[in-house]
Design an enzyme around this catalytic site. Structure first.
Site, mmCIF file in Angstrom:
data_model
loop_
_atom_site.group_PDB
_atom_site.id
_atom_site.type_symbol
_atom_site.label_atom_id
_atom_site.label_comp_id
_atom_site.label_asym_id
_atom_site.label_seq_id
_atom_site.Cartn_x
_atom_site.Cartn_y
_atom_site.Cartn_z
ATOM 1 C CG HIS A 199 -1.392 -1.141 1.406
ATOM 2 N ND1 HIS A 199 -2.889 -1.960 0.972
ATOM 3 C CD2 HIS A 199 -1.563 -2.877 2.290
ATOM 4 C CE1 HIS A 199 -2.961 -2.522 1.227
ATOM 5 N NE2 HIS A 199 -2.395 -3.346 1.974
ATOM 6 C CB SER A 212 12.615 22.861 -15.002
ATOM 7 O OG SER A 212 11.775 24.310 -15.074
ATOM 8 C CE LYS A 221 10.801 19.803 -10.875
ATOM 9 N NZ LYS A 221 10.092 19.376 -10.041
ATOM 10 C CD GLU A 226 8.123 12.743 -14.832
ATOM 11 O OE1 GLU A 226 7.295 12.610 -14.674
ATOM 12 O OE2 GLU A 226 8.955 12.984 -15.810
#
Ligand code: ARG
Length: 467
Positions: A163, A284, A290, A297
């Site tokens: 979980h 970024s 970043k 992704e």
């Protein structure tokens, strides 16, 4: 409309007085997609010409002209000198029309006893058999990357999650080997898919088979098929092999996506379990600090295509009567998309994993959170002859007590623990220490470093046997 646009197709001109409408022509052309089948198409035609010669349907001289012509076409395409004509619809007609130009009258015999219906099914099977081999190699490379990482981390301790909550300590190597197992099933699914793809439809002609004395057994051997189709109607309309591959690739897709999801979570600031290499991350355009896990992704996001392609193919097939229907032309766009995505993402994920460095201290630190060894404490009581359900209850109370004090159970004094059970003694300490408890999971499939090492060794041997 200008006369030229309505020129009658030379391959079926006899019955037609007019060419097709311009929109109809562009609507039905598949050349931009199926030209990728050119190698399989030419290979198939060369073998077929040999068999036509054996059946005395063409002479040696004609055979030579056809073979020479086809090899010339192969060269032209490979060197990007072939003029693909959308008016000729597809790869088969483009190649045949060019062959007629090169080899003249002999070329007009190549389609004897053959239809584009058995031709396209044969080409697609040949093409996908090769692709399955390529994909299997890429899967193996990815598994090798995983094994290498696992080898260096069979003793690296980290929390295991259920979980997404801290559950029990495991080793990083064990977690990585779970990925290895998922991909091993994928590998064997691909091999099974190849078995059923390796069936030759050629000789089925349009739908009913051929009257000519085509030696299908020999043809099949020449083309490297394991079997030949046993029913001509099924052979030209069956696309189960495409569905099976699309399905295998969608399972690979979700596996890669799940792996990437974990990598994304682990590389977040909050987790900080792994560091990814610069080559698979991007920055970024506005936030200078970043470093984003974009490749992971894009694999996670892009894997949706493999699911979409599978459902597209299933929908394409579900209402088709026997035998060939033009709908089948659309199968290629779906399966090519799945194959291309899988090839790229398997290769990329290997790169991501090669460059992924675990932050061992951080992982270890989290093993001292979340009352991670509560189950071990219950096991301790079981070994002192308390029924497990009762032990569970006792430990539940100890956990509540510790949480109340804002502590972890391993921080409690023996005297505190003994308030809940007199059976608890000094030896309980090794049950509460995450680094000790992992040593106890030594059964096959368990997370003990000794067991993980055994599995890695087995896996390395299994991979070696593949080649
Ligand atoms: N381009 C077609 C396909 O991929 C080839 C078969 C065409 N057959 C036909 N009867 N129109 O399915």
């Amino acid at each position: 409309m200008a006369k030229k646009e309505k020129e009658v197709n030379p391959l079926w001109g006899g019955r037609f007085t007019s060419g097709s409408d311009k929109l109809a022509q562009s609507f039905s052309a598949s050349i931009d997609i199926d030209k990728r089948l050119f190698e399989a198409d030419i290979k198939g035609s060369i073998a077929y010409a040999d068999i036509l010669k054996k059946a005395k349907l063409i002479s040696t001289n004609e055979l030579n002209k056809i073979k020479k012509g086809l090899n010339k076409i192969l060269n032209e395409i490979q060197q990007d000198k072939f003029n693909w004509d959308p008016a000729l619809e597809d790869v088969h007609m483009n190649i045949e029309a060019r062959l007629v130009k090169i080899a003249g009258a002999a070329a007009k015999k190549i389609h004897t006893g053959r239809s584009r219906n058995d031709q396209v099914a044969t080409d697609l099977r040949l093409f996908l058999m090769d692709k399955i081999d390529d994909l299997s190699k890429l899967l193996t490379v990815l598994q090798q990357s995983i094994l290498q990482k696992a080898e260096g981390n069979s003793e690296t301790i980290m929390p295991g999650f259920t979980h997404l909550q801290i559950a029990q300590p495991v080793t990083f190597g064990h977690h990585l080997m779970a990925w290895y197992e998922m991909l091993s099933r994928d590998y064997s699914r691909l091999q099974d898919t190849k078995e059923r793809t390796s069936v030759m439809p050629l000789g089925s002609a349009a739908l009913s088979g051929t009257r000519f004395n085509i030696d299908r057994e020999l043809l099949s051997k020449k083309l490297g098929f394991k079997e030949i189709s046993r029913n001509s109607m099924d052979a030209v309309s069956d696309r189960d092999f495409v569905l099976e591959l699309a399905s295998s690739l969608s399972i690979i897709g979700i596996h890669l996506s799940r792996i990437c999801e974990e990598i994304i979570i682990w590389s977040s600031n909050q987790f900080n379990y792994v560091q990814l290499s610069d080559e698979v991350c991007t920055g970024s355009s506005i936030m200078p600090q970043k470093k984003n896990p974009d490749m992971a992704e894009l694999i996670r996001g892009g894997s949706s295509k493999t699911i979409a392609n599978l459902t597209g193919l299933l929908s394409l097939m579900k209402n088709l009567p026997l035998a060939y229907n033009r709908d089948l032309q659309d199968d290629k766009e779906y399966i090519f998309s799945s194959v291309d995505f899988s090839e790229d993402s398997l290769a990329l994920l290997s790169l991501v994993i090669d460059g992924m460095q675990p932050n061992k201290d951080r992982m270890k630190k989290d093993c001292y959170k979340g009352q991670i060894t509560a189950t071990d404490l219950a096991d301790y009581l079981v070994e002192k002859n308390i029924p497990f359900r009762q032990a569970h209850e006792v430990v539940g109370k100890i956990v509540a007590y510790a949480e109340n004090k804002n502590s972890q159970i391993f921080e409690l004094d023996i005297s505190e623990l003994r308030k809940f059970s007199k059976l608890i003694e000094e030896d309980v300490k090794s049950y509460l220490d995450p680094e000790k408890t992992i040593l106890s999971r030594k059964q096959i499939g368990g997370t003990a470093p000794s067991q993980v090492k055994k599995e890695i060794k087995k896996a390395l041997a299994a991979i070696k046997r593949r080649k």
